[in-house]
Design a protein around this motif. Structure first.
Motif, PDB file in Angstrom:
ATOM      1  N   GLU A  23      52.903  32.931  50.454  1.00  0.00           N
ATOM      2  CA  GLU A  23      52.561  34.165  51.167  1.00  0.00           C
ATOM      3  C   GLU A  23      53.124  35.413  50.486  1.00  0.00           C
ATOM      4  O   GLU A  23      53.669  36.308  51.140  1.00  0.00           O
ATOM      5  N   LEU A  24      52.973  35.496  49.178  1.00  0.00           N
ATOM      6  CA  LEU A  24      53.525  36.637  48.442  1.00  0.00           C
ATOM      7  C   LEU A  24      52.769  37.921  48.755  1.00  0.00           C
ATOM      8  O   LEU A  24      51.552  37.994  48.581  1.00  0.00           O
ATOM      9  N   THR A  25      53.508  38.916  49.188  1.00  0.00           N
ATOM     10  CA  THR A  25      52.961  40.248  49.443  1.00  0.00           C
ATOM     11  C   THR A  25      53.854  41.270  48.744  1.00  0.00           C
ATOM     12  O   THR A  25      55.077  41.171  48.802  1.00  0.00           O
ATOM     13  N   ARG A  26      53.224  42.222  48.049  1.00  0.00           N
ATOM     14  CA  ARG A  26      53.985  43.295  47.399  1.00  0.00           C
ATOM     15  C   ARG A  26      53.379  44.624  47.794  1.00  0.00           C
ATOM     16  O   ARG A  26      52.190  44.891  47.552  1.00  0.00           O
ATOM     17  N   GLU A  27      54.194  45.455  48.445  1.00  0.00           N
ATOM     18  CA  GLU A  27      53.759  46.775  48.883  1.00  0.00           C
ATOM     19  C   GLU A  27      54.668  47.840  48.283  1.00  0.00           C
ATOM     20  O   GLU A  27      55.852  47.601  48.037  1.00  0.00           O
ATOM     21  N   ILE A  28      54.093  49.022  48.062  1.00  0.00           N
ATOM     22  CA  ILE A  28      54.846  50.157  47.546  1.00  0.00           C
ATOM     23  C   ILE A  28      54.638  51.341  48.476  1.00  0.00           C
ATOM     24  O   ILE A  28      53.502  51.659  48.856  1.00  0.00           O
ATOM     25  N   GLU A  29      55.740  51.969  48.850  1.00  0.00           N
ATOM     26  CA  GLU A  29      55.665  53.161  49.696  1.00  0.00           C
ATOM     27  C   GLU A  29      55.465  54.390  48.819  1.00  0.00           C
ATOM     28  O   GLU A  29      56.247  54.655  47.912  1.00  0.00           O
ATOM     29  N   THR A  30      54.375  55.123  49.066  1.00  0.00           N
ATOM     30  CA  THR A  30      54.100  56.359  48.334  1.00  0.00           C
ATOM     31  C   THR A  30      53.964  57.492  49.344  1.00  0.00           C
ATOM     32  O   THR A  30      52.882  57.748  49.872  1.00  0.00           O
ATOM     33  N   GLY A  31      55.086  58.158  49.612  1.00  0.00           N
ATOM     34  CA  GLY A  31      55.076  59.195  50.641  1.00  0.00           C
ATOM     35  C   GLY A  31      54.847  58.575  52.002  1.00  0.00           C
ATOM     36  O   GLY A  31      55.593  57.704  52.444  1.00  0.00           O
ATOM     37  N   GLU A  32      53.779  58.993  52.674  1.00  0.00           N
ATOM     38  CA  GLU A  32      53.464  58.454  54.001  1.00  0.00           C
ATOM     39  C   GLU A  32      52.480  57.288  53.923  1.00  0.00           C
ATOM     40  O   GLU A  32      52.069  56.752  54.948  1.00  0.00           O
ATOM     41  N   THR A  33      52.131  56.897  52.719  1.00  0.00           N
ATOM     42  CA  THR A  33      51.134  55.844  52.528  1.00  0.00           C
ATOM     43  C   THR A  33      51.792  54.579  51.979  1.00  0.00           C
ATOM     44  O   THR A  33      52.701  54.636  51.157  1.00  0.00           O
ATOM     45  N   THR A  34      51.319  53.431  52.463  1.00  0.00           N
ATOM     46  CA  THR A  34      51.757  52.141  51.942  1.00  0.00           C
ATOM     47  C   THR A  34      50.643  51.558  51.085  1.00  0.00           C
ATOM     48  O   THR A  34      49.523  51.346  51.561  1.00  0.00           O
ATOM     49  N   LEU A  35      50.951  51.330  49.814  1.00  0.00           N
ATOM     50  CA  LEU A  35      49.976  50.767  48.883  1.00  0.00           C
ATOM     51  C   LEU A  35      50.238  49.275  48.741  1.00  0.00           C
ATOM     52  O   LEU A  35      51.329  48.858  48.357  1.00  0.00           O
ATOM     53  N   THR A  36      49.240  48.462  49.068  1.00  0.00           N
ATOM     54  CA  THR A  36      49.374  47.009  48.962  1.00  0.00           C
ATOM     55  C   THR A  36      48.873  46.558  47.595  1.00  0.00           C
ATOM     56  O   THR A  36      47.690  46.672  47.278  1.00  0.00           O
ATOM     57  N   ILE A  37      49.786  46.015  46.786  1.00  0.00           N
ATOM     58  CA  ILE A  37      49.449  45.546  45.438  1.00  0.00           C
ATOM     59  C   ILE A  37      48.986  44.093  45.491  1.00  0.00           C
ATOM     60  O   ILE A  37      48.020  43.712  44.837  1.00  0.00           O
ATOM     61  N   ALA A  56      39.844  42.137  37.768  1.00  0.00           N
ATOM     62  CA  ALA A  56      39.686  43.473  37.204  1.00  0.00           C
ATOM     63  C   ALA A  56      41.041  44.145  37.049  1.00  0.00           C
ATOM     64  O   ALA A  56      42.032  43.743  37.670  1.00  0.00           O
ATOM     65  N   SER A  57      41.089  45.180  36.213  1.00  0.00           N
ATOM     66  CA  SER A  57      42.304  45.970  36.085  1.00  0.00           C
ATOM     67  C   SER A  57      42.701  46.512  37.456  1.00  0.00           C
ATOM     68  O   SER A  57      41.852  46.977  38.211  1.00  0.00           O
ATOM     69  N   GLY A  58      43.992  46.420  37.782  1.00  0.00           N
ATOM     70  CA  GLY A  58      44.468  46.893  39.072  1.00  0.00           C
ATOM     71  C   GLY A  58      44.362  45.886  40.188  1.00  0.00           C
ATOM     72  O   GLY A  58      44.666  46.199  41.339  1.00  0.00           O
ATOM     73  N   SER A  59      43.947  44.653  39.879  1.00  0.00           N
ATOM     74  CA  SER A  59      43.789  43.641  40.927  1.00  0.00           C
ATOM     75  C   SER A  59      45.102  42.960  41.305  1.00  0.00           C
ATOM     76  O   SER A  59      45.150  42.206  42.273  1.00  0.00           O
ATOM     77  N   LYS A 228      41.495  33.769  40.604  1.00  0.00           N
ATOM     78  CA  LYS A 228      40.887  35.100  40.519  1.00  0.00           C
ATOM     79  C   LYS A 228      41.434  35.994  41.625  1.00  0.00           C
ATOM     80  O   LYS A 228      41.431  35.623  42.801  1.00  0.00           O
ATOM     81  N   LEU A 229      41.902  37.177  41.214  1.00  0.00           N
ATOM     82  CA  LEU A 229      42.400  38.173  42.156  1.00  0.00           C
ATOM     83  C   LEU A 229      41.405  39.325  42.270  1.00  0.00           C
ATOM     84  O   LEU A 229      40.755  39.700  41.295  1.00  0.00           O
ATOM     85  N   GLU A 230      41.316  39.856  43.466  1.00  0.00           N
ATOM     86  CA  GLU A 230      40.461  41.015  43.712  1.00  0.00           C
ATOM     87  C   GLU A 230      41.166  41.896  44.730  1.00  0.00           C
ATOM     88  O   GLU A 230      41.423  41.467  45.854  1.00  0.00           O
ATOM     89  N   ALA A 231      41.509  43.125  44.306  1.00  0.00           N
ATOM     90  CA  ALA A 231      42.202  44.075  45.176  1.00  0.00           C
ATOM     91  C   ALA A 231      43.434  43.449  45.826  1.00  0.00           C
ATOM     92  O   ALA A 231      43.713  43.656  47.002  1.00  0.00           O
ATOM     93  N   GLY A 232      44.180  42.680  45.034  1.00  0.00           N
ATOM     94  CA  GLY A 232      45.432  42.122  45.503  1.00  0.00           C
ATOM     95  C   GLY A 232      45.347  40.829  46.279  1.00  0.00           C
ATOM     96  O   GLY A 232      46.367  40.283  46.691  1.00  0.00           O
ATOM     97  N   ARG A 233      44.153  40.329  46.460  1.00  0.00           N
ATOM     98  CA  ARG A 233      43.975  39.062  47.206  1.00  0.00           C
ATOM     99  C   ARG A 233      43.406  37.996  46.274  1.00  0.00           C
ATOM    100  O   ARG A 233      42.653  38.301  45.369  1.00  0.00           O
ATOM    101  N   MET A 234      43.761  36.760  46.561  1.00  0.00           N
ATOM    102  CA  MET A 234      43.206  35.650  45.807  1.00  0.00           C
ATOM    103  C   MET A 234      41.861  35.298  46.420  1.00  0.00           C
ATOM    104  O   MET A 234      41.776  34.835  47.554  1.00  0.00           O
ATOM    105  N   VAL A 235      40.781  35.507  45.632  1.00  0.00           N
ATOM    106  CA  VAL A 235      39.445  35.328  46.178  1.00  0.00           C
ATOM    107  C   VAL A 235      38.815  34.025  45.735  1.00  0.00           C
ATOM    108  O   VAL A 235      37.820  33.580  46.302  1.00  0.00           O
TER     109      VAL A 235
END
Length: 238
Positions: A23-37, A56-59, A228-235
């Motif tokens: 259940e690996l989850t990695r999130e980054i706080e950017t100001g008031e926004t949480t970015l889920t990697i 893709a790049s950024g997945s 295969k990863l897509e937008a941070g999820r294993m698809v």
């Protein structure tokens, strides 16, 4: 659909997985926004397997590799390497575990420019206190066909030669696991094919588990499984 495995690809065992991500989850706080990697990635890898991580790049591919190696910490979840929960260890303990288990290869090679090819390959053994570091490094440079380039500095080597030095450095400690991030990304097609052949030859001989982040279709085809990863999820997971 699962792919048919050849002898060279990998040998799966019934023993405990050498990698178990939960259940690996990695999130980054950017100001008031949480970015889920990465989001809730679970994965098991048996000893001797070869796994291609694609997307893709950024997945989130490189982030996943960093988490599996304990170079980064997850927001949630954990990773067991060879049965050890790596995030119950402190930084120094994780470094010792990496030194015992892991080899690394990077797209940019990460060779130290002030060291010769021989010295670059010797470095991980010297850091672990190995008394026969020079002999082992010479042996591995010979195995990758660079014994005559041992005294050359990285700037004096071609891209393919630098990657061979990186392979020798990664395998000189005889790791159980090799993590590689785009290992053929900076190479021409012919040199990339040679590097792929060499990695799988050494994998076959040593039984080293390969986890490879790649866009290279030739490299992907040689692996036993594809994640295969897509937008941070294993698809997909074949």
């Amino acid at each position: 659909m699962a792919k048919n495995l050849s002898i060279e690809q990998s040998v799966q065992t019934k023993s405990q997985p050498i990698i178990q991500a939960q259940e690996l989850t990695r999130e980054i706080e950017t100001g008031e926004t949480t970015l889920t990697i990465l989001k809730e990635i679970s994965l098991q890898v048996s000893a001797g397997e070869s796994i291609a991580v694609v997307g893709a790049s950024g997945s989130g591919k490189s982030t996943l590799l960093g988490l599996l190696a304990g170079l980064d910490e997850p927001t949630q979840g954990t990773v067991f390497l060879d049965g050890q929960d790596i995030f119950k260890l402190d930084e120094d303990e994780r470094a010792v575990l990496r030194g015992r288990l892991l080899g690394f290869m990077f797209q940019s090679f990460q060779l130290l420019p002030a060291l010769t090819a021989l010295e670059n390959v010797m470095l991980p053994l010297e850091l672990s206190g190995e008394s026969q570091a020079r002999d082992a490094a010479v042996n591995w440079l010979t195995r990758v066909g660079l014994e005559k380039r041992a005294k050359h500095y990285p700037r004096q080597l071609s891209g393919g030669e630098q990657q061979r030095v990186a392979i020798a450095r990664a395998f000189v400690t005889q790791p159980k696991l090799l993590f590689a991030d785009e290992p053929t990304g900076n190479l021409d097609a012919a040199t990339g094919s040679q590097i792929i052949d060499l990695m799988f030859e050494l994998n076959r001989e040593q039984g080293t588990t390969l986890v490879l982040v790649t866009h290279d279709e030739k490299l992907t085809e040689r692996c036993a499984r594809i994640v295969k990863l897509e937008a941070g999820r294993m698809v997909s997971h074949s």
